[in-house]
Structures are given as structure tokens and as C-alpha cells.
Design a protein around this motif. Structure first.
Motif, PDB file in Angstrom:
ATOM      1  N   ARG A  63       0.840  -1.195   0.000  1.00 42.65           N
ATOM      2  CA  ARG A  63       0.000   0.000   0.000  1.00 42.65           C
ATOM      3  C   ARG A  63       0.881   1.254   0.000  1.00 42.65           C
ATOM      4  NH1 ARG A  63      -3.295  -2.946   4.055  1.00 42.65           N
ATOM      5  NH2 ARG A  63      -5.112  -3.811   2.997  1.00 42.65           N
ATOM      6  N   SER A  64       1.714   1.352  -1.009  1.00 47.43           N
ATOM      7  CA  SER A  64       2.556   2.538  -1.167  1.00 47.43           C
ATOM      8  C   SER A  64       2.725   2.817  -2.651  1.00 47.43           C
ATOM      9  CB  SER A  64       3.930   2.302  -0.527  1.00 47.43           C
ATOM     10  OG  SER A  64       4.651   1.307  -1.247  1.00 47.43           O
ATOM     11  N   TYR A  65       3.164   4.023  -2.964  1.00 46.99           N
ATOM     12  CA  TYR A  65       3.537   4.355  -4.337  1.00 46.99           C
ATOM     13  C   TYR A  65       4.764   5.250  -4.292  1.00 46.99           C
ATOM     14  CZ  TYR A  65       3.552   5.890  -9.132  1.00 46.99           C
ATOM     15  OH  TYR A  65       3.941   6.138 -10.424  1.00 46.99           O
ATOM     16  N   ILE A  80      12.255   2.623   3.210  1.00 44.11           N
ATOM     17  CA  ILE A  80      11.609   3.800   2.641  1.00 44.11           C
ATOM     18  C   ILE A  80      10.121   3.743   2.922  1.00 44.11           C
ATOM     19  CG2 ILE A  80      11.409   2.709   0.342  1.00 44.11           C
ATOM     20  CD1 ILE A  80      11.696   5.579  -0.834  1.00 44.11           C
ATOM     21  N   LEU A  81       9.589   4.844   3.396  1.00 47.62           N
ATOM     22  CA  LEU A  81       8.162   4.977   3.692  1.00 47.62           C
ATOM     23  C   LEU A  81       7.665   6.327   3.195  1.00 47.62           C
ATOM     24  CD1 LEU A  81       8.008   3.757   7.402  1.00 47.62           C
ATOM     25  CD2 LEU A  81       6.878   2.638   5.472  1.00 47.62           C
ATOM     26  N   GLU A  82       6.459   6.354   2.635  1.00 43.28           N
ATOM     27  CA  GLU A  82       5.774   7.626   2.500  1.00 43.28           C
ATOM     28  C   GLU A  82       5.387   8.073   3.907  1.00 43.28           C
ATOM     29  OE1 GLU A  82       2.928   7.837  -1.131  1.00 43.28           O
ATOM     30  OE2 GLU A  82       2.977   5.735  -0.469  1.00 43.28           O
ATOM     31  N   THR A  83       5.756   9.288   4.276  1.00 44.16           N
ATOM     32  CA  THR A  83       5.471   9.747   5.636  1.00 44.16           C
ATOM     33  C   THR A  83       3.983   9.605   5.938  1.00 44.16           C
ATOM     34  OG1 THR A  83       7.222  11.371   5.253  1.00 44.16           O
ATOM     35  CG2 THR A  83       5.931  11.594   7.270  1.00 44.16           C
ATOM     36  N   VAL A  84       3.151  10.096   5.043  1.00 45.19           N
ATOM     37  CA  VAL A  84       1.723   9.782   5.019  1.00 45.19           C
ATOM     38  C   VAL A  84       1.443   9.233   3.625  1.00 45.19           C
ATOM     39  CG1 VAL A  84      -0.642  10.645   5.176  1.00 45.19           C
ATOM     40  CG2 VAL A  84       1.132  11.603   6.669  1.00 45.19           C
ATOM     41  N   PRO A  85       1.141   7.950   3.497  1.00 47.28           N
ATOM     42  CA  PRO A  85       0.901   7.393   2.167  1.00 47.28           C
ATOM     43  C   PRO A  85      -0.166   8.176   1.416  1.00 47.28           C
ATOM     44  CG  PRO A  85       1.063   5.637   3.788  1.00 47.28           C
ATOM     45  CD  PRO A  85       1.023   6.925   4.553  1.00 47.28           C
ATOM     46  N   GLY A  86       0.085   8.419   0.125  1.00 45.81           N
ATOM     47  CA  GLY A  86      -0.799   9.246  -0.662  1.00 45.81           C
ATOM     48  C   GLY A  86      -1.801   8.462  -1.473  1.00 45.81           C
ATOM     49  N   THR A  87      -1.412   8.094  -2.696  1.00 49.30           N
ATOM     50  CA  THR A  87      -2.324   7.403  -3.594  1.00 49.30           C
ATOM     51  C   THR A  87      -2.870   6.124  -2.978  1.00 49.30           C
ATOM     52  OG1 THR A  87      -0.972   8.262  -5.394  1.00 49.30           O
ATOM     53  CG2 THR A  87      -2.595   6.601  -5.962  1.00 49.30           C
ATOM     54  N   ALA A  88      -2.105   5.486  -2.110  1.00 46.57           N
ATOM     55  CA  ALA A  88      -2.516   4.215  -1.509  1.00 46.57           C
ATOM     56  C   ALA A  88      -3.617   4.367  -0.476  1.00 46.57           C
ATOM     57  CB  ALA A  88      -1.313   3.524  -0.871  1.00 46.57           C
ATOM     58  N   GLY A  89      -3.931   5.618  -0.059  1.00 49.44           N
ATOM     59  CA  GLY A  89      -5.066   5.736   0.835  1.00 49.44           C
ATOM     60  C   GLY A  89      -5.004   6.753   1.957  1.00 49.44           C
ATOM     61  N   ILE A  90      -3.944   7.555   2.032  1.00 48.88           N
ATOM     62  CA  ILE A  90      -3.830   8.602   3.061  1.00 48.88           C
ATOM     63  C   ILE A  90      -4.035   8.009   4.453  1.00 48.88           C
ATOM     64  CG2 ILE A  90      -4.476  10.957   3.719  1.00 48.88           C
ATOM     65  CD1 ILE A  90      -5.484  11.459   0.941  1.00 48.88           C
TER      66      ILE A  90
END
Length: 452
Positions: free
Chosen positions: A143-145, A216-226
Motif C-alpha cells: 500500500r505505497s507508491y 523507505i516509507l511515504e510519511t503519510v501514504p498518498g495514492t494508496a489511501g492517506i
């Protein structure tokens, strides 16, 4: 700016597009792109004069809206002065953009490597981490992009990876916290944090800490669902990285530059990564620009050892001039504060009120001007309104939702069984309420597909 009607011009634009433009992430004969005649602020319009409130900020990048006069003027001024120049030289716009970005990044991320966008920023962050540690593996979340280039798409944890995944990219995926659909049978945020960290710690142990270059992480995942991470999670990842000598990379391509109501989402959690990627909001997408913010320790690795990477257009003067102007506008006009305040006082409460009235809404989550509605067929079972990665007839419910939103005058962000509320950060309160009204109409349509 008043939309003008010119259907003949719109037809010509559409015909040329369909004849020659190859669109990303699309089956070319199954799409029908809207011909856009213009845009201003939070709105864009077609050649028939139909105007839409843009709830997507483009692809979540037009953080200051469209055609901001100060940024347009800065690009024009830079073009008249120095349109382009090679990246090996010191250029005023490039130097000033780097200084302004470094002023705002957390910790000692004081060196800026410019790229042309977010995906190549991720590519270079991974390369830096591997060279710095001498290790090969990178851990990233489902669940990341992280982008569409080869390394970045392999780091990605959604179906867009599948077609390019040859299992040779040195990537290991793990589950990050997501309480609404917990992989850890958690019932509270505290449980989700503890169990997600235990899962990551176990993954590190079984993969071999000495083989892992970066997480690596999206700090707050975006496209995957916030999915805003629960308290303590990012701090726990930071601690695991410190324990094992792993580089901690935060991907702020979507969450950065005010989207969460802070300059960077890392500031919400008081976490300082070793590398941080950015793009999109750095100049509101007016000219392509991205980059990597680099800590002192990693910068030191390349103090007397050449960094083996670069781009012809790294730190392009037009893009950097747009970044300087955008950061100035955001500071002068209180745009970050507007995202924080309206998010807390209008967007969040408004979306939660919609959830109370519409059975298709399973969860509301978000922060700043970064929100998601998770749409479900059944609230009790939490079955998604459409299946995972649905297409064609299986995606009919979300297609109907999107069509209804557009009919109501708003262009929605739709991904799988979610809609995201991500308008420009300088959106007004009245525009937010207009967007909420359009979602209200669209959710009425979505409700028809639920099991009541």
C-alpha cells in the motif's frame, strides 16, 4: 478568468490527443481524456465552458492552485534572464531554491540534490543509501507508491508494480500500519503501532540487518489511501534504523510542502530521516522539479568520493525559479496555515458529517488538506465498494460515483474504493463547502451500490 466556449477547438485538441498522445497507466483505446481549455485557482474548465472544482490538485501537486500570478511572473522573468544552464555551475535560482528548501527540512537535511520529479528522486535516494551503507536490500511497504521508473515502481506496494516486478530489484515489502484494515488484528492505535513495529523488526531480523541499506516509507501514504501513521510508529522505525545502521528514507513527494498542514509531514511526528524525497508541491508542478534532501552523514560519504549520478536538467533554472516563487507565496500568504486550519475546522468535520449520512462511507481519515473517504459495500464487514484493483464492470460503483461528482461540478480523485479530498492548499472555505456538496451528491449514488 471566465471560461470561453469553443467546441470546435476542443474537438481538434481531442482529435490530436487521440491520434498521437500515449497516456500513462492506460489502455489507450479505452480512455476518453477531457480536453482542458484553461485553469485558474482551484478550478479548470473544458471547451464547452463546463467548470470543475479540482478536488485532485492535478495529481496532488497544484498546492497553490493554477496560474498563480507571482509564480507565472517568476518563470517569465527567469526565462528572460537565463532560460537554462548546465547543472555543474552555480546558478542563482538553483542556489536560492536549495537554500529555501534546506531551511524548511527537518534535522540536518541541508544538502539538496535536484531531480526532474519524484520517481527519479526516489531512484537517487536508494542509490545514495546503497552506496553509503555498502548494502543492497531496500524495505518498503505494501500500500505505497514511489514512482513509475524501474527501481521506484519495484518499491511501490500496489498493483502498478506487478507488470514490472521481476523479483530482481533487491526490494522486500512489509505491512505498515492501517488500523481500519489491520493486518495485525489490532483494535487500537497503540496495538497497531506495537504490532506493526514488531512485524517490521521480525522482517529485518529474518532478512538479515547487515543486508539492508534502507527502509523507505511515504510519511503519510498518498495514492494508496492517506493512512496517517498512528502515534509512535515512525519514531519506532527511526529507532530500528538506528539500531541496525539502516538508512531511513521518507518519501514526501505528495505529503510535502504544506499538504498535511506542515511544511513537511515529518514535522507532524517529530521524526528526522536520513534522506527525504520531494517534488510536486515544491513549485506546485508549474515546471517539473524534484529532489533529495540529504543528511550530513550521507553527504559526507560523497565529500571526496564522487557521487555516480546526475541529470541533464538537474536544478533547471526555470523549475528552480518557480520553486523560489512558490515557497515565497506559501510563506507570504499563509498557505500552509490555511491547509492546517481549514483541514481541522471545515474539511474534517464536513467529511465526517457526510459519513454519518451516507452508508457507503466506511472511514474518514486525513490531516491538513490530505483526506480520504473509504467507500464500502457493507459497513459492518468493511467489504470494499469495489474489489481490490477492480476494472470494467467490477468497478461500476466507483465509476458511477465519479460521474456523479463531475455532474455536480467537482473533479474527484478516485482510486480503487476510495475518493480523496485533496484540493489546492489555498482553497477557500466556500470552495471547500462547494466540494463537500458535490461529494454529497456523488455519495448518494454510491449508496445505491451498498448492502443496506
Amino acid at each position: 478568468m471566465t471560461p470561453q466556449t469553443d467546441p470546435q477547438a476542443g474537438a481538434a485538441v481531442k482529435a490530436a490527443d487521440r491520434a498521437h498522445v500515449f497516456h500513462s497507466w492506460s489502455a489507450q483505446e479505452l480512455i476518453d481524456p477531457l480536453a482542458v481549455a484553461g485553469a485558474q485557482g482551484s478550478y479548470f474548465w473544458d471547451y464547452d465552458g463546463k467548470r470543475y472544482l479540482d478536488l485532485t490538485s492535478g495529481l496532488v501537486y497544484a498546492n497553490i492552485g493554477y496560474q498563480h500570478p507571482k509564480v507565472v511572473a517568476a518563470i517569465q522573468e527567469q526565462a528572460a534572464h537565463l532560460t537554462t544552464f548546465a547543472p555543474a555551475f552555480a546558478v542563482e535560482a538553483r542556489s536560492e531554491a536549495a537554500r529555501l528548501i534546506a531551511e524548511r527540512t527537518p534535522g540536518d537535511l541541508d544538502k539538496i540534490f535536484f531531480t526532474n520529479g519524484g520517481a527519479d528522486a526516489v531512484e537517487h535516494a536508494v542509490r545514495m543509501a546503497r552506496l553509503h551503507t555498502g548494502r543492497a536490500k531496500v524495505l518498503s511497504a505494501y500500500r505505497s507508491y514511489h514512482g513509475g521508473t524501474q527501481q521506484a515502481v519495484n518499491l511501490t506496494g500496489d498493483p502498478r508494480r506487478w507488470a514490472s516486478d521481476t523479483a530482481t530489484a533487491g526490494v522486500v515489502h512489509f505491512w505498515a500500519p492501517y488500523l481500519y484494515r489491520s493486518r495485525f488484528y489490532a483494535e487500537t492505535e497503540e496495538q497497531e503501532t506495537a504490532r506493526a513495529l514488531e512485524h517490521l523488526e521480525t522482517t529485518i531480523a529474518f532478512e538479515g540487518p547487515g543486508t539492508i541499506a534502507a527502509i523507505i516509507l511515504e510519511t503519510v501514504p498518498g495514492t494508496a489511501g492517506i493512512m496517517v501513521p498512528p502515534p509512535g510508529y515512525l519514531a519506532g522505525v527511526r529507532e530500528l534504523c538506528d539500531t541496525h545502521g539502516i538508512v531511513f528514507v521518507l518519501d514526501e513527494v505528495m505529503a510535502g510542502f504544506g499538504r498535511t498542514g506542515e511544511w513537511f509531514a515529518a514535522d507532524l511526528f517529530d521524526v528526522k530521516p536520513d534522506l527525504m524525497t520531494f517534488a510536486k508541491g515544491v513549485n506546485s508542478g508549474y515546471v517539473p522539479l524534484g529532489g533529495v534532501a540529504i543528511s550530513g552523514a550521507i553527504a559526507e560519504t560523497f565529500a571526496r568520493r564522487p557521487y555516480p549520478g546526475g541529470l541533464t536538467y538537474s536544478g533547471h533554472p526555470l523549475a528552480c525559479a518557480a520553486a523560489v516563487a512558490t515557497i515565497g507565496v506559501m510563506a507570504q500568504e499563509g498557505i500552509v496555515e490555511n491547509a492546517r486550519d481549514l483541514g481541522a475546522s471545515v474539511v474534517g468535520p464536513g467529511l465526517r458529517e457526510l459519513a454519518e449520512r451516507h452508508v457507503s462511507v466506511g472511514e474518514v481519515r486525513g490531516v491538513g488538506m490530505f483526506w480520504a473517504l473509504e467507500l464500502v459495500k457493507n459497513r459492518e464487514t468493511r467489504e470494499p465498494l469495489v474489489p481490490y484493483n477492480a476494472a470494467g464492470e467490477a468497478n461500476a460503483a466507483m465509476a458511477a460515483f465519479g460521474a456523479a461528482a463531475k455532474k455536480a461540478g467537482a473533479w474527484p480523485f478516485v482510486n480503487m474504493n476510495r475518493t480523496h479530498f485533496v484540493p489546492p492548499l489555498n482553497v477557500s472555505e466556500s470552495e471547500v463547502k462547494e466540494g463537500l456538496a458535490a461529494l454529497d451528491a456523488a455519495l448518494t449514488v454510491a449508496d445505491e451500490y451498498t448492502e443496506r
